[in-house]
Design a protein around this motif. Sequence first.
Motif, PDB file in Angstrom:
ATOM      1  N   VAL A 161       6.765   4.085  15.479  1.00 37.08           N
ATOM      2  CA  VAL A 161       6.014   3.727  16.690  1.00 37.08           C
ATOM      3  C   VAL A 161       4.926   4.757  16.964  1.00 37.08           C
ATOM      4  O   VAL A 161       3.781   4.410  17.290  1.00 37.08           O
ATOM      5  N   ALA A 162       5.272   6.040  16.816  1.00 43.50           N
ATOM      6  CA  ALA A 162       4.286   7.100  17.024  1.00 43.50           C
ATOM      7  C   ALA A 162       3.148   7.007  16.012  1.00 43.50           C
ATOM      8  O   ALA A 162       1.973   7.210  16.357  1.00 43.50           O
ATOM      9  N   ALA A 163       3.491   6.654  14.762  1.00 42.25           N
ATOM     10  CA  ALA A 163       2.462   6.534  13.727  1.00 42.25           C
ATOM     11  C   ALA A 163       1.530   5.360  14.016  1.00 42.25           C
ATOM     12  O   ALA A 163       0.309   5.465  13.861  1.00 42.25           O
ATOM     13  N   VAL A 164       2.107   4.230  14.446  1.00 40.20           N
ATOM     14  CA  VAL A 164       1.279   3.063  14.788  1.00 40.20           C
ATOM     15  C   VAL A 164       0.370   3.370  15.974  1.00 40.20           C
ATOM     16  O   VAL A 164      -0.798   2.964  16.004  1.00 40.20           O
ATOM     17  N   PRO A 190      -1.279  -1.515  10.591  1.00 37.84           N
ATOM     18  CA  PRO A 190      -1.928  -1.687   9.284  1.00 37.84           C
ATOM     19  C   PRO A 190      -2.088  -3.150   8.917  1.00 37.84           C
ATOM     20  O   PRO A 190      -1.322  -4.011   9.350  1.00 37.84           O
ATOM     21  N   THR A 191      -3.111  -3.444   8.136  1.00 39.27           N
ATOM     22  CA  THR A 191      -3.321  -4.788   7.616  1.00 39.27           C
ATOM     23  C   THR A 191      -2.433  -4.995   6.398  1.00 39.27           C
ATOM     24  O   THR A 191      -2.461  -4.172   5.476  1.00 39.27           O
ATOM     25  N   PRO A 192      -1.629  -6.043   6.380  1.00 39.64           N
ATOM     26  CA  PRO A 192      -0.751  -6.258   5.216  1.00 39.64           C
ATOM     27  C   PRO A 192      -1.547  -6.370   3.922  1.00 39.64           C
ATOM     28  O   PRO A 192      -2.612  -7.006   3.887  1.00 39.64           O
ATOM     29  N   SER A 193      -1.047  -5.737   2.875  1.00 42.38           N
ATOM     30  CA  SER A 193      -1.709  -5.805   1.570  1.00 42.38           C
ATOM     31  C   SER A 193      -0.673  -5.719   0.471  1.00 42.38           C
ATOM     32  O   SER A 193       0.350  -5.044   0.614  1.00 42.38           O
ATOM     33  N   VAL A 194      -0.944  -6.403  -0.627  1.00 43.97           N
ATOM     34  CA  VAL A 194      -0.036  -6.428  -1.769  1.00 43.97           C
ATOM     35  C   VAL A 194      -0.332  -5.232  -2.664  1.00 43.97           C
ATOM     36  O   VAL A 194      -1.490  -4.987  -3.013  1.00 43.97           O
ATOM     37  N   LEU A 250       4.519  -4.368   2.277  1.00 41.10           N
ATOM     38  CA  LEU A 250       3.215  -4.961   2.599  1.00 41.10           C
ATOM     39  C   LEU A 250       2.465  -4.181   3.675  1.00 41.10           C
ATOM     40  O   LEU A 250       1.246  -4.267   3.775  1.00 41.10           O
ATOM     41  N   VAL A 251       3.200  -3.414   4.503  1.00 41.55           N
ATOM     42  CA  VAL A 251       2.554  -2.712   5.623  1.00 41.55           C
ATOM     43  C   VAL A 251       2.710  -1.196   5.534  1.00 41.55           C
ATOM     44  O   VAL A 251       2.354  -0.476   6.467  1.00 41.55           O
ATOM     45  N   ALA A 252       3.248  -0.707   4.413  1.00 43.51           N
ATOM     46  CA  ALA A 252       3.469   0.740   4.267  1.00 43.51           C
ATOM     47  C   ALA A 252       2.172   1.419   3.828  1.00 43.51           C
ATOM     48  O   ALA A 252       2.062   1.976   2.740  1.00 43.51           O
ATOM     49  N   ALA A 253       1.178   1.378   4.688  1.00 44.01           N
ATOM     50  CA  ALA A 253      -0.131   1.932   4.378  1.00 44.01           C
ATOM     51  C   ALA A 253      -0.107   3.457   4.388  1.00 44.01           C
ATOM     52  O   ALA A 253       0.668   4.079   5.115  1.00 44.01           O
ATOM     53  N   GLY A 254      -0.992   4.046   3.594  1.00 50.56           N
ATOM     54  CA  GLY A 254      -1.065   5.500   3.532  1.00 50.56           C
ATOM     55  C   GLY A 254      -1.431   6.122   4.857  1.00 50.56           C
ATOM     56  O   GLY A 254      -0.921   7.186   5.231  1.00 50.56           O
TER      57      GLY A 254
END
Length: 367
Positions: free
Chosen positions: A176-179, A185-189, A294-298
Motif C-alpha cells: 500500500v505504501a509503495a502504491v 502499475p499498468t499490468p504488463s506481461v 502482471l503488476v510487479a513493476a520495478g
Amino acid sequence: MAHSFRSGRENELELSTSELTGALGDSVTVLPLLVALAATTSISLPHVLVGFGVFQIVWGLYYGMPLSVEPMKALVGLAIVGSLSYPELAAAGLLAGIVLLVVGQFGLVGHLQRIVGEPVIRGVQLAVALLLLEAAIGLSVDAPLVAVGGFAVVAAFALVGYRQSSVLVVLALGGVAAVATAGIPTPSVPDLAAFPAGTPAFTLGALEGTVAQLGMTIGNAAIATALLCGDLYNRDVSADSLSKSMGVTCLAAVPIGGVPMCHGSGGLAGKHAFGARTGGANVLLGIGYLALALVAAGALLAAFPVALLGVLLVVVAFELGRAAFEPVSDGRALAVVVGVGVLGLAVNVGVAFVVGAVAFWLVARAD
C-alpha cells in the motif's frame, strides 16, 4: 462452495475456500524472500513469480496434493546478503538441478543424507538465518520507526495466534505504501527471453553455495517432505521422486528468469495447517502468483519501504533458526549445529558446510 474433479492421482483436486486459505500457508515465507531478493539483486520479480506460478500448478496437478514449492533458502539467502550475485545464483540453481535430477534418478538421496549428517544440515539453516538477521538490521537501521511499527504488527498478530499470517499483513502494508508513492502499475506481461537478468556465472562462490544448499534440500525438501506426505496425506511419495521433480524445476525455471526452487516440509505442513488437502491449493496459489507477476513493476518494488523488508527478514530468519534447533536432541549435535552456523556467519556457508561434514564424519567414525 467447493468444486472438485479427479486429477488422475490418488487425491481429488478441489477448488474451495479451505484450499484457498491453505495456499496462504506456502506463501508466508515465499513472498517475503522474493520481495527482498528483488530489492537487493538484479532479478526480475515478474519472471520469478511466473516461475513460481507455473510450478505450483505443475506439481499440484502431478502429485494431486498441496506439495510445497519454495525458494532454495540457502542460495536465496546468500544472494540477499550479497554473498552471491544473481548470475552466480542462476549458475548454482542449474548445478543444483543437475545434481538433484541425477541423485534422484539413481536412488542416492538417502545415501547422501546419511553421509552429510542432519546436524550439519541444521547448521547451514542456522547460518543462513544469522546472515538474514544481519541483513535485516542493515535494512532497518535507516528507518527505525517504520521497523518498530512493522514489528508491532507482527507482535500483535502473534499474540492472537496468527504469527505466520503477520508477514502477509506487513507485505500488504508495504505494498500500500509503495502504491501510494509510485502509483498503481499498468499490468504488463513479462518478456520471454533466456536468462533475462544475467548470464549464469559458474564461479567458486556458486559451487560453494550449491554444496551448502544441497545439504538442506536433501534433508528437508526431499526426505522430510516425503515423510510428511505419508504422515499428513497418507501418500507414498519417495524422496528420490521429489529430488527429480526439484531438479526438473530448477533446470526449467532458471533459464526463463526464475530462481532455484525446491519442495519443503515447512511449506507442506503450512498448507495442511491452513486447510489444504488437495492439489487445488497449488492451482489457486499458482494463479495468484501469475496474476501478481502482471503488476510487479520495478517502480513499485523500488518504492517498497526497505525497513519493512528488514522486518520480514527477521521473521523468516526466526522461523529458519527455530527449525534448525527443533530436532536437536543431544549436546554433541547441538555443538555441530552452532559451530556450523557461527562459522557460516563469520567466514562462508560453503566452507562451514564442508568443515561440518568432515567433523561429523570423524565423530561418527570414532563412535
